[in-house]
Scaffold this active site. Structure first.
Site, PDB file in Angstrom:
ATOM      1  N   GLN A 121       0.810  -1.209   0.000  1.00 20.26           N
ATOM      2  CA  GLN A 121       0.000   0.000   0.000  1.00 20.26           C
ATOM      3  C   GLN A 121       0.850   1.268   0.000  1.00 20.26           C
ATOM      4  O   GLN A 121       2.052   1.231   0.277  1.00 20.26           O
ATOM      5  CB  GLN A 121      -0.930  -0.001   1.209  1.00 20.26           C
ATOM      6  CG  GLN A 121      -2.038  -1.033   1.114  1.00 20.26           C
ATOM      7  CD  GLN A 121      -3.084  -0.858   2.195  1.00 20.26           C
ATOM      8  OE1 GLN A 121      -3.095  -1.577   3.172  1.00 20.26           O
ATOM      9  NE2 GLN A 121      -3.973   0.114   2.017  1.00 20.26           N
ATOM     10  N   HIS A 122       0.173   2.379  -0.303  1.00 15.10           N
ATOM     11  CA  HIS A 122       0.655   3.751  -0.104  1.00 15.10           C
ATOM     12  C   HIS A 122       1.664   4.244  -1.137  1.00 15.10           C
ATOM     13  O   HIS A 122       1.871   5.453  -1.250  1.00 15.10           O
ATOM     14  CB  HIS A 122       1.280   3.938   1.286  1.00 15.10           C
ATOM     15  CG  HIS A 122       0.503   3.373   2.420  1.00 15.10           C
ATOM     16  ND1 HIS A 122      -0.857   3.601   2.574  1.00 15.10           N
ATOM     17  CD2 HIS A 122       0.874   2.576   3.455  1.00 15.10           C
ATOM     18  CE1 HIS A 122      -1.265   2.978   3.667  1.00 15.10           C
ATOM     19  NE2 HIS A 122      -0.252   2.350   4.205  1.00 15.10           N
ATOM     20  N   ASP A 176      -2.518  -5.084   0.302  1.00  9.00           N
ATOM     21  CA  ASP A 176      -2.009  -6.386   0.724  1.00  9.00           C
ATOM     22  C   ASP A 176      -2.686  -6.928   1.980  1.00  9.00           C
ATOM     23  O   ASP A 176      -3.016  -8.123   2.056  1.00  9.00           O
ATOM     24  CB  ASP A 176      -0.482  -6.350   0.901  1.00  9.00           C
ATOM     25  CG  ASP A 176       0.006  -5.202   1.750  1.00  9.00           C
ATOM     26  OD1 ASP A 176      -0.812  -4.415   2.277  1.00  9.00           O
ATOM     27  OD2 ASP A 176       1.245  -5.056   1.877  1.00  9.00           O
TER      28      ASP A 176
END
Length: 528
Positions: free
Chosen positions: A75-76, A268
């Site tokens: 992520q991110h 995830d």
């Protein structure tokens, strides 16, 4: 001779590698798998991820018999694309902390409570919004070229659908309107609401200083002939930046050029929850590159301290999550310090006793995300001539890592989440010392599933859901159930850490001093 396409595939594009599983959708049985490594570092050229995906697919025997696929990803991460679909600069990963100052600036401007009410999170350096602010402030030339912003799984899905930069051989060209994402991953940006299921475009503009809009999903309307987004009368620099279209939990993203159905994908951790079949009352503790504590729920999450992120799940619910930067690599550090293998470190830790005879590790080797201490460092406390042994050091490292995760569990429970059992997953869950010491740290039963790629399995389950319209129920095999035993390990740990909520609006050095740079005397060993 045609091949019967009846299988599903799941992809886990993680920080360290790309894993692919080919699954029988009727049973959940893994028939084939493949993997490929990713480059190290906190900024990476996304083309390396695309190459790794192709390599992992090849190692898994290809997709000739695959009917549907979904991609989950770390992520991110910030992927900035220009109007021709070209990656402008290497992607900034979740564990790149250069954007800490940017996160604090956003909090000062908007307010922590306002962020939580609108996006479910308080910005930290990891989140995409903070990275956008850093890009705006530190690389204005690159920022001026941005036409679209995507997350790692968004970009890989786009490539799998046949899109890519003008300079590539992608069959469907650089159509930015075809970018898609899902709520679980979008909720980690700090400009998306898990409550409304929509982007907060004003928060995006606050972060990046430019307007944005959601992709249309159309390859014709709103696009130029080369597939790049149309510009308005003010010119390309003022055209709204394209954000991926947010798909429903099992909505199709389209088909690959070969005809394979593509699911929406997921972050995830949300994919791992799908892979485990986790339900209300289950809390997952994953110990990998990062440590995460998360639980599927229908509760509305609102933590203005910022410790618990109110992410969305991949099944239209919520996934309150606490993340720590210092997880399995704490064990790597123990191995390096003791000049021993991981097997030997585990044996040494098991030869010690709960509390490591008074030795305590505060495990902030890489700063920390929860609590929010990007400038922090680790320290070993309570050392005496009597307890400074390899066995106690090894035990202290395992205990410190798990105590940090236990603090995360407490924060999730304070949001009203109920816990009946824990799932312990991730690479470190295989470590016998981690399993044994967990009994001294946690107070509810712990199920250890069979070692498997649950993120990729969750993506495969989503692919099957997209293909059939029904979420399949697949069996999860357990290798152990661990029963808690009373100890004072966490009390000893807390004697060296300030577990009060960290004020994310304060300067990093102030939080660091208050949290763990204090010095205190040696503590008596705890009783196991």
């Amino acid at each position: 001779m045609s091949v019967d396409r009846r299988l599903v595939a799941g992809v886990d594009s993680s920080t360290q590698s790309c894993k692919v599983v080919i699954v029988d959708p009727s049973t959940g049985g893994i028939l084939r798998s493949g993997s490929a490594p990713h480059p190290a570092g906190t900024e990476v050229d996304p083309e390396a991820w695309w190459s790794a995906l192709q390599q992992a697919v090849s190692e898994a025997g290809g997709f000739a018999d695959v009917a549907a696929v979904s991609i989950s990803g770390q992520q991110h991460g910030l992927i900035a694309l220009d109007r021709h679909g070209q990656v402008i600069r290497d992607a900034l990963l979740w564990n790149d902390l250069r954007s800490d100052g940017a996160a604090r600036a956003l909090i000062a401007e908007i307010g922590a409570d306002e962020f939580v009410d609108r996006a479910g999170v308080v910005p930290v350096a990891s989140f995409t919004g903070a990275k956008l602010r850093w890009l705006r402030d530190h690389e204005p030339d690159n920022a001026s070229r941005v036409a679209a912003v995507a997350l790692p799984h968004d970009w890989l899905t786009w490539r799998l659908l046949g899109h890519g930069p003008s300079s590539s051989s992608a069959l469907r060209g650089p159509d930015l309107e075809a970018l898609v994402t899902d709520a679980s991953d979008a909720s980690g940006t700090a400009y998306f609401s898990a409550v409304t299921g929509r982007y907060d475009l004003d928060l995006f503009r606050a972060a990046f200083g430019a307007p944005a809009r959601e992709a249309t999903g159309s390859t014709t309307t709103g696009s130029t002939t080369d597939g790049s987004p149309a510009t308005d009368e003010l010119g390309p620099t003022t055209a709204p930046i394209v954000l991926p279209r947010v798909l429903a939990p099992h909505e199709s993203a389209g088909h690959t050029p070969e005809g394979i159905l593509v699911g929406p994908g997921a972050g995830d951790n949300a994919a791992a929850a799908l892979g485990l079949g986790a339900a209300a009352g289950d809390v997952i503790i994953s110990i990998g590159t990062s440590g995460t504590v998360f639980s599927p729920t229908r509760l509305e999450i609102n933590d203005s301290s910022g410790m618990v992120a109110g992410f969305a799940s991949a099944d239209d619910g919520r996934l309150p999550l606490v993340a720590t930067l210092n997880a399995a690599r704490v064990l790597d550090s123990a191995a390096a310090l003791l000049r021993a293998s991981h097997t030997d470190v585990a044996a040494l830790a098991l030869a010690s006793s709960p509390g490591a005879n008074g030795l305590t590790l505060v495990p902030y080797f890489e700063g920390e995300r929860t609590p929010n201490l990007p400038s922090a460092t680790a320290r070993l406390e309570g050392m005496t001539l009597a307890n400074s042994t390899p066995e106690n050091v090894a035990r202290a490292f395992v205990e410190g890592m798990l105590c940090g995760l236990a603090d995360g569990l407490d924060a999730v429970l304070r949001q009203g989440v109920k816990v009946q059992r824990l799932f312990l997953i991730g690479g470190a869950a295989r470590n016998p010392a981690v399993r044994e010491v967990a009994r001294d740290i946690f107070t509810v039963p712990i199920d250890v599933p069979e070692q498997a790629e649950y993120v990729a399995i969750g993506a495969a389950r989503q692919a099957a859901w997209t293909l059939t319209g029904t979420s399949p129920r697949w069996q999860v095999e357990l290798v152990a159930t661990l029963h808690p035993r009373p100890s004072q390990v966490r009390q000893q740990y807390h004697s060296y850490t300030n577990t009060n909520v960290i004020d994310a609006t304060r300067p990093a050095h102030e939080n660091s001093d208050n949290d763990h740079r204090r010095s205190s005397g040696a503590q008596a060993p705890v009783e196991g």
